[in-house]
Scaffold this motif. Structure first.
Motif, PDB file in Angstrom:
ATOM      1  N   VAL A 122       7.411  -0.917 -11.797  1.00 56.11           N
ATOM      2  CA  VAL A 122       6.786   0.409 -11.742  1.00 56.11           C
ATOM      3  C   VAL A 122       7.513   1.268 -10.708  1.00 56.11           C
ATOM      4  CG1 VAL A 122       4.686   1.668 -11.090  1.00 56.11           C
ATOM      5  CG2 VAL A 122       4.529  -0.379 -12.519  1.00 56.11           C
ATOM      6  N   LEU A 123       7.879   2.453 -11.109  1.00 55.10           N
ATOM      7  CA  LEU A 123       8.502   3.431 -10.217  1.00 55.10           C
ATOM      8  C   LEU A 123       7.439   4.457  -9.863  1.00 55.10           C
ATOM      9  CD1 LEU A 123      11.306   4.102  -9.016  1.00 55.10           C
ATOM     10  CD2 LEU A 123      11.658   5.592 -10.979  1.00 55.10           C
ATOM     11  N   ARG A 124       7.053   4.495  -8.584  1.00 54.22           N
ATOM     12  CA  ARG A 124       6.017   5.437  -8.150  1.00 54.22           C
ATOM     13  C   ARG A 124       6.658   6.719  -7.633  1.00 54.22           C
ATOM     14  NH1 ARG A 124       0.554   3.344  -7.442  1.00 54.22           N
ATOM     15  NH2 ARG A 124       0.338   5.371  -6.470  1.00 54.22           N
ATOM     16  N   GLY A 125       5.833   7.654  -7.276  1.00 54.12           N
ATOM     17  CA  GLY A 125       6.326   8.958  -6.841  1.00 54.12           C
ATOM     18  C   GLY A 125       6.493   9.817  -8.077  1.00 54.12           C
ATOM     19  N   VAL A 147      10.525  -1.124   0.435  1.00 48.05           N
ATOM     20  CA  VAL A 147      10.485  -0.034  -0.539  1.00 48.05           C
ATOM     21  C   VAL A 147      11.794   0.729  -0.453  1.00 48.05           C
ATOM     22  CG1 VAL A 147       7.974   0.238  -0.595  1.00 48.05           C
ATOM     23  CG2 VAL A 147       9.297   1.582   0.998  1.00 48.05           C
ATOM     24  N   THR A 148      12.229   1.189  -1.613  1.00 48.35           N
ATOM     25  CA  THR A 148      13.408   2.033  -1.690  1.00 48.35           C
ATOM     26  C   THR A 148      12.937   3.400  -2.157  1.00 48.35           C
ATOM     27  OG1 THR A 148      14.796   0.149  -2.220  1.00 48.35           O
ATOM     28  CG2 THR A 148      15.689   2.325  -2.719  1.00 48.35           C
ATOM     29  N   VAL A 149      13.299   4.423  -1.402  1.00 50.45           N
ATOM     30  CA  VAL A 149      12.864   5.787  -1.695  1.00 50.45           C
ATOM     31  C   VAL A 149      14.079   6.638  -2.020  1.00 50.45           C
ATOM     32  CG1 VAL A 149      11.638   7.812  -0.822  1.00 50.45           C
ATOM     33  CG2 VAL A 149      10.954   5.516  -0.054  1.00 50.45           C
ATOM     34  N   GLU A 150      14.098   7.168  -3.229  1.00 50.46           N
ATOM     35  CA  GLU A 150      15.090   8.178  -3.598  1.00 50.46           C
ATOM     36  C   GLU A 150      14.439   9.522  -3.322  1.00 50.46           C
ATOM     37  OE1 GLU A 150      16.322   7.680  -7.649  1.00 50.46           O
ATOM     38  OE2 GLU A 150      16.568   5.525  -7.386  1.00 50.46           O
ATOM     39  N   ARG A 175      11.173   9.192  -5.756  1.00 49.55           N
ATOM     40  CA  ARG A 175      11.025   8.052  -6.663  1.00 49.55           C
ATOM     41  C   ARG A 175      11.005   6.831  -5.760  1.00 49.55           C
ATOM     42  NH1 ARG A 175      14.971  11.300  -9.099  1.00 49.55           N
ATOM     43  NH2 ARG A 175      14.298  12.185 -11.073  1.00 49.55           N
ATOM     44  N   ILE A 176       9.975   6.000  -5.900  1.00 48.88           N
ATOM     45  CA  ILE A 176       9.780   4.895  -4.957  1.00 48.88           C
ATOM     46  C   ILE A 176       9.644   3.587  -5.724  1.00 48.88           C
ATOM     47  CG2 ILE A 176       8.385   4.039  -3.035  1.00 48.88           C
ATOM     48  CD1 ILE A 176       7.263   6.968  -2.824  1.00 48.88           C
ATOM     49  N   SER A 177      10.469   2.598  -5.352  1.00 49.95           N
ATOM     50  CA  SER A 177      10.349   1.262  -5.934  1.00 49.95           C
ATOM     51  C   SER A 177       9.912   0.283  -4.845  1.00 49.95           C
ATOM     52  CB  SER A 177      11.660   0.827  -6.586  1.00 49.95           C
ATOM     53  OG  SER A 177      12.714   0.837  -5.654  1.00 49.95           O
ATOM     54  N   PHE A 178       9.120  -0.700  -5.257  1.00 50.39           N
ATOM     55  CA  PHE A 178       8.464  -1.621  -4.334  1.00 50.39           C
ATOM     56  C   PHE A 178       8.895  -3.064  -4.580  1.00 50.39           C
ATOM     57  CE2 PHE A 178       5.883   2.070  -4.599  1.00 50.39           C
ATOM     58  CZ  PHE A 178       5.062   2.129  -3.493  1.00 50.39           C
ATOM     59  N   VAL A 229       2.588  -0.175   1.548  1.00 43.35           N
ATOM     60  CA  VAL A 229       3.149   1.044   2.126  1.00 43.35           C
ATOM     61  C   VAL A 229       2.032   1.946   2.605  1.00 43.35           C
ATOM     62  CG1 VAL A 229       4.560   3.080   1.669  1.00 43.35           C
ATOM     63  CG2 VAL A 229       5.181   0.885   0.665  1.00 43.35           C
ATOM     64  N   LEU A 230       2.118   2.335   3.858  1.00 42.27           N
ATOM     65  CA  LEU A 230       1.190   3.260   4.488  1.00 42.27           C
ATOM     66  C   LEU A 230       1.759   4.658   4.361  1.00 42.27           C
ATOM     67  CD1 LEU A 230      -1.353   3.432   6.417  1.00 42.27           C
ATOM     68  CD2 LEU A 230       0.318   3.484   8.266  1.00 42.27           C
ATOM     69  N   CYS A 231       0.908   5.622   4.047  1.00 42.24           N
ATOM     70  CA  CYS A 231       1.335   7.017   3.944  1.00 42.24           C
ATOM     71  C   CYS A 231       0.445   7.887   4.824  1.00 42.24           C
ATOM     72  CB  CYS A 231       1.270   7.484   2.494  1.00 42.24           C
ATOM     73  SG  CYS A 231       1.934   9.152   2.272  1.00 42.24           S
TER      74      CYS A 231
END
Length: 135
Positions: A47-50, A68-71, A99-102, A108-110
């Motif tokens: 799942v790609l979040r964001g 997490v990797t954040v584009e 775009r965020i992959s886990f 992940v805290l936001c």
């Protein structure tokens, strides 16, 4: 308000024999006044979040566990960030498409600058591109 994403370092207190604590006690180090806190977990690896930007909301993401990797894309360009430490945060400015992959174990805290408002979200990449002057 900064217009590009960047990495923040938080203070870590403690020791390997007792454990550690990381805090936002020194709130002036955050690039905004914190309004809301939420966390994401048990995200399936495929799942790609964001896949959105916020018009006014600023965020700081912290990987409490896992990776997490954040584009992140702004008018200034695209960058990719990897978060894997609870003492490192990623500042995400308003008008930043993410775009965020886990990893399977990621929590992940936001921290955000605003309360949730559906009207603040841009869900169309085409609309985002138009708003930042790319099309």
């Amino acid at each position: 308000m900064a217009s590009v994403p960047y990495i923040l370092q938080f203070d870590q207190f403690g020791s390997p024999s007792e454990g550690f604590i990381t805090t936002t006690q020194f709130a002036e180090r955050l690039p905004f006044a914190m309004r809301r806190v939420f966390w994401t977990y048990d995200t399936p690896i495929d799942v790609l979040r964001g896949n959105h930007a916020n018009k006014t909301t600023e965020e700081v993401l912290v990987a409490l566990t896992g990776t997490v990797t954040v584009e992140a894309e702004t008018k200034a360009g695209k960058n990719t960030f990897t978060l894997s430490s609870p003492v490192t945060g990623l500042y995400i400015p308003a008008m930043c498409w993410t775009r965020i992959s886990f990893s399977p174990d990621a929590i992940v805290l936001c921290l955000t600058s605003t309360d949730y408002d559906q009207e603040d979200y841009i869900h169309s990449y085409e609309d985002f591109s138009r708003l930042i002057g790319r099309i």
